[in-house]
Design a protein around this motif. Structure first.
Motif, PDB file in Angstrom:
ATOM      1  N   ASN A   1       0.827  -1.204   0.000  1.00  0.00           N
ATOM      2  CA  ASN A   1       0.000   0.000   0.000  1.00  0.00           C
ATOM      3  C   ASN A   1       0.864   1.258   0.000  1.00  0.00           C
TER       4      ASN A   1
ATOM      5  N   GLY B   1      -6.053   2.854  -2.146  1.00  0.00           N
ATOM      6  CA  GLY B   1      -6.764   2.380  -0.961  1.00  0.00           C
ATOM      7  C   GLY B   1      -8.010   1.588  -1.307  1.00  0.00           C
TER       8      GLY B   1
ATOM      9  N   ASN C   1      -2.950   3.684   4.612  1.00  0.00           N
ATOM     10  CA  ASN C   1      -3.303   4.345   3.354  1.00  0.00           C
ATOM     11  C   ASN C   1      -3.352   5.864   3.509  1.00  0.00           C
TER      12      ASN C   1
ATOM     13  N   ASN D   1       1.274   3.832  -3.143  1.00  0.00           N
ATOM     14  CA  ASN D   1       0.905   5.238  -2.966  1.00  0.00           C
ATOM     15  C   ASN D   1       2.037   6.164  -3.367  1.00  0.00           C
TER      16      ASN D   1
END
Length: 433
Positions: free
Chosen positions: A102, A124, A145, A106
């Motif tokens: 994650n 997310g 997230n 990102n």
């Protein structure tokens, strides 16, 4: 009289915000009230209008609508899943692998789209169901997230740095872009450290080892998306084009990628994507125009010098002053979104920082990093709301899991603040800044 001006400007501004006036109008009206203390009504209206218009008369600002459009095309172009799969190759063998995936995804998606909110929603929204299936606490997953999506605001291309460049008097956008890499990576690595410790304690699962063919296939699928970063930064560093020209090239690149290569966006979808980009751009540019009016009103009333004198009266120690500036910005970030905070407080704090011998590029990175924390905090953090929405958890449930991530972000902020080389090493090496 001087403190009266300060009370009128910020008092009326926060009153307007409190009663629900849109922030652009709150900035513009409070600026007008401040100018009315020294000018009659008609000249005051003329000055504020002129400053708003001249503030938008900048070639560098053309980069904002182009990067917004490129980001929106990428958001619709099936990029998120390809980057998530590539992130699994990079972080899949670490403890609590999906949390690391994650964070890495990102960092990559945020760097491509330039939007923390888009990153939180795209990455997310994909990761939350996968993490829940593997037995992760939904509040913990949402916290990961929420705190990792702002990394893309530091890792270029970043609209935030473009806005800062304008409001700071023309700080090099290329230097700012390069300066954001190490702090952005530092932010991501700090979050991964916390995620790894928590995963170890909770015995979260580790992903299965990928075969060589899976690694090669996944990497090949992600490379065209990551190529956008190489094209933009390679062109800027090599002096082939400016940051503004790079934004237009980014639009062409993403169109070819999404429409021709990935075929995830059809020509029929483009008018809707362009319209969404126009709406977002208009909001940002109205904020910038109104803030230019406020900047002139503050300069005309010598407000930055008043605040500078007040800070220097507390202490002449640069460390203490920078700690106070960071504390004020952290508090501001809790109650105000990133762009207006940047526009309002840069003209106040940048002269103070430069008087202390701080480079404007270094200060811009510090300020952006600081305000990145603000968009993760209640009550108005945009990343917080989006992260809770896609993670399907309530805000009150996610506050406690956020605390260790906040702690490491503040530690990283202090490192960025007091170790200038973290921000300036790359601009000095590549641009001779």
């Amino acid at each position: 009289m001087e403190w009266q001006v300060l009370i009128v400007l910020f008092g009326s501004f926060f009153i307007f915000l409190g009663i629900g006036v849109p922030i652009s109008f709150a900035i513009g009206i409070s600026s007008l009230f401040t100018v009315l203390l020294s000018l009659p009504f008609e000249p005051a209206i003329a000055v504020i209008s002129q400053k708003m218009a001249s503030g938008l008369d900048s070639f560098a600002l053309l980069a904002i609508p182009f990067f917004i459009l490129a980001g929106n095309i990428m958001n619709q172009g099936g990029i998120a899943m390809r980057l998530i799969m590539f992130a699994k190759v990079l972080g899949g063998r670490l403890p609590g692998s999906l949390a690391h995936v994650n964070i890495i995804a990102n960092m990559m998606f945020g760097a491509i789209s330039g939007s923390a909110v888009a990153s939180a929603a795209a990455v997310g929204g994909t990761m939350a169901p996968l993490q829940k299936k593997e037995g992760y606490d939904p509040a913990y997953s949402a916290a990961v997230n929420i705190t990792s999506c702002p990394t893309g605001l530091l890792i270029p291309p970043s609209n935030t740095f473009i806005v800062y460049s304008l409001i700071s008097g023309g700080t090099s956008i290329g230097a700012l872009f390069l300066a954001g890499y190490i702090p952005g990576l530092l932010m991501g690595l700090g979050l991964m450290t916390v995620a790894g410790i928590i995963a170890k304690r909770r015995n979260y699962p580790v992903d299965q080892r990928s075969s060589l063919s899976q690694v090669l296939t996944t990497t090949w699928r992600a490379l065209p998306s990551l190529g956008l970063i190489a094209v933009i930064m390679g062109g800027i560093i090599g002096g082939i084009f400016t940051a503004t020209e790079a934004s237009a090239i980014a639009v062409v690149y993403t169109l070819l990628l999404a429409v021709v290569f990935y075929r995830e966006v059809s020509l029929r979808q483009l008018p809707k994507i362009i319209l969404e980009s126009v709406v977002t751009t208009s909001i940002v540019l109205l904020l910038i125009g109104a803030s230019m009016g406020m900047s002139w009103a503050m300069a005309n009333a010598d407000i930055p010098y008043m605040i500078s004198d007040a800070l220097l009266a507390v202490s002449e120690n640069p460390i203490i002053i920078l700690l106070i500036i960071n504390l004020i910005l952290l508090i501001v970030g809790i109650f105000m979104d990133m762009t207006p905070a940047l526009l309002i407080f840069t003209p106040i704090f940048l002269p103070i920082a430069m008087d202390l011998g701080m480079d404007p590029v270094h200060f811009g990175v510090m300020m952006t990093f600081n305000l990145c924390i603000g968009i993760c905090t209640p009550p108005v953090g945009s990343a917080l709301f989006i992260g809770c929405s896609v993670g399907k958890v309530k805000i009150d449930k996610v506050v406690k899991p956020l605390l260790p991530f906040y702690a490491v972000l503040v530690i990283a902020l202090m490192l960025v603040t007091f170790i200038p080389k973290l921000s300036l090493a790359l601009p000095q090496y590549f641009l001779g800044y």
